[in-house]
Design a protein around this motif. Structure first.
Motif, PDB file in Angstrom:
ATOM      1  N   THR A  39     -48.849  32.548  30.967  1.00  0.00           N
ATOM      2  CA  THR A  39     -47.971  32.542  32.073  1.00  0.00           C
ATOM      3  C   THR A  39     -48.425  33.219  33.372  1.00  0.00           C
ATOM      4  O   THR A  39     -48.209  32.847  34.526  1.00  0.00           O
ATOM      5  CB  THR A  39     -46.523  33.227  31.453  1.00  0.00           C
ATOM      6  N   ARG A  43     -48.116  31.356  36.952  1.00  0.00           N
ATOM      7  CA  ARG A  43     -47.621  31.673  37.866  1.00  0.00           C
ATOM      8  C   ARG A  43     -48.504  31.911  39.310  1.00  0.00           C
ATOM      9  O   ARG A  43     -47.967  31.608  40.383  1.00  0.00           O
ATOM     10  CB  ARG A  43     -47.018  33.328  37.682  1.00  0.00           C
ATOM     11  N   VAL A  57     -41.222  33.176  39.583  1.00  0.00           N
ATOM     12  CA  VAL A  57     -41.815  32.033  38.702  1.00  0.00           C
ATOM     13  C   VAL A  57     -41.410  32.603  37.291  1.00  0.00           C
ATOM     14  O   VAL A  57     -42.237  33.276  36.727  1.00  0.00           O
ATOM     15  CB  VAL A  57     -43.404  31.674  38.984  1.00  0.00           C
ATOM     16  N   PRO A  58     -40.190  32.358  36.902  1.00  0.00           N
ATOM     17  CA  PRO A  58     -39.729  32.759  35.523  1.00  0.00           C
ATOM     18  C   PRO A  58     -40.712  32.164  34.384  1.00  0.00           C
ATOM     19  O   PRO A  58     -40.891  31.074  34.639  1.00  0.00           O
ATOM     20  CB  PRO A  58     -38.316  32.537  35.568  1.00  0.00           C
ATOM     21  N   SER A  59     -40.635  32.527  33.354  1.00  0.00           N
ATOM     22  CA  SER A  59     -41.382  32.066  32.216  1.00  0.00           C
ATOM     23  C   SER A  59     -40.411  31.078  31.531  1.00  0.00           C
ATOM     24  O   SER A  59     -39.168  31.074  31.522  1.00  0.00           O
ATOM     25  CB  SER A  59     -41.422  32.956  31.017  1.00  0.00           C
ATOM     26  N   PRO A  60     -40.700  29.879  31.372  1.00  0.00           N
ATOM     27  CA  PRO A  60     -40.133  28.630  30.804  1.00  0.00           C
ATOM     28  C   PRO A  60     -39.828  28.810  29.420  1.00  0.00           C
ATOM     29  O   PRO A  60     -39.681  27.867  28.691  1.00  0.00           O
ATOM     30  CB  PRO A  60     -40.750  27.431  31.212  1.00  0.00           C
ATOM     31  N   ALA A  63     -35.886  27.681  28.534  1.00  0.00           N
ATOM     32  CA  ALA A  63     -35.542  26.610  29.127  1.00  0.00           C
ATOM     33  C   ALA A  63     -36.762  25.488  29.024  1.00  0.00           C
ATOM     34  O   ALA A  63     -36.234  24.430  29.082  1.00  0.00           O
ATOM     35  CB  ALA A  63     -35.557  26.699  30.662  1.00  0.00           C
ATOM     36  N   GLN A  66     -39.844  24.322  33.771  1.00  0.00           N
ATOM     37  CA  GLN A  66     -39.347  24.933  34.907  1.00  0.00           C
ATOM     38  C   GLN A  66     -40.056  23.760  36.010  1.00  0.00           C
ATOM     39  O   GLN A  66     -40.962  23.919  36.060  1.00  0.00           O
ATOM     40  CB  GLN A  66     -39.749  26.209  35.081  1.00  0.00           C
ATOM     41  N   TYR A  68     -40.816  22.635  40.053  1.00  0.00           N
ATOM     42  CA  TYR A  68     -40.731  23.153  41.397  1.00  0.00           C
ATOM     43  C   TYR A  68     -41.107  22.050  42.323  1.00  0.00           C
ATOM     44  O   TYR A  68     -42.210  21.099  41.710  1.00  0.00           O
ATOM     45  CB  TYR A  68     -42.140  24.336  41.268  1.00  0.00           C
ATOM     46  N   HIS A  77     -43.905  23.218  34.915  1.00  0.00           N
ATOM     47  CA  HIS A  77     -44.315  24.550  34.103  1.00  0.00           C
ATOM     48  C   HIS A  77     -43.423  24.512  32.904  1.00  0.00           C
ATOM     49  O   HIS A  77     -42.330  24.675  32.824  1.00  0.00           O
ATOM     50  CB  HIS A  77     -43.991  25.713  34.779  1.00  0.00           C
TER      51      HIS A  77
END
Length: 139
Positions: A39, A43, A57-60, A63, A66, A68, A77
């Motif tokens: 990660t 990022r 940039v959150p960890s996916p 979810a 992610q 962008y 990502h």
């Protein structure tokens, strides 16, 4: 290419190098155990592609994916750690846009992504736990 990354700054520098070499359609598979730096490297790559070093940039992980929008085109990502069945990867649409750059953690849970990879990055924690050992393969 094999390299030792002694710290976060070296990881960010490698992310910048990788980002500079990526183009639409590339699928980058990030492999390694928990805590190996997948990660953190993703990022760094995304921040360079977005042209924003402070980009959140959150960890996916939860979810799963992610997206962008970057000046270099769409970037996806994905973290497939929680994927229940390899057939679920089709529902994520990771390969739907042939112009997207796709970064995938835990891709081994969806073998077709490993086979489609244009770049594979293996990250490992060396004995002693300091830094990261990296092997990059261009497929």
């Amino acid at each position: 290419m094999e390299r030792f990354l002694p710290d976060d700054a070296a990881t960010a520098a490698l992310g910048a190098e990788l980002a500079a070499s990526l183009k639409g359609g590339d699928i980058v598979v990030l492999q390694g155990d928990l805590g190996a730096g997948k990660t953190a490297l993703a990022r760094a790559i995304i921040r360079i592609l977005a042209g924003d070093p402070a980009l959140e940039v959150p960890s996916p992980t939860f979810a799963l994916i992610q997206p962008y929008d970057t000046p270099r085109g769409p970037v996806l990502h994905a973290d497939l750690y929680r994927l229940g069945d390899p057939r679920e990867v089709d529902e994520l649409g990771l390969l739907d846009n042939p112009g997207a750059i796709v970064l995938v953690e835990w891709a081994e849970r969806a073998p077709e992504l490993v086979e489609a990879a244009t770049v594979t990055v293996h990250l490992a924690i060396p004995p002693g736990g300091v830094g990261r050992q990296v092997l990059i393969e261009r497929n």
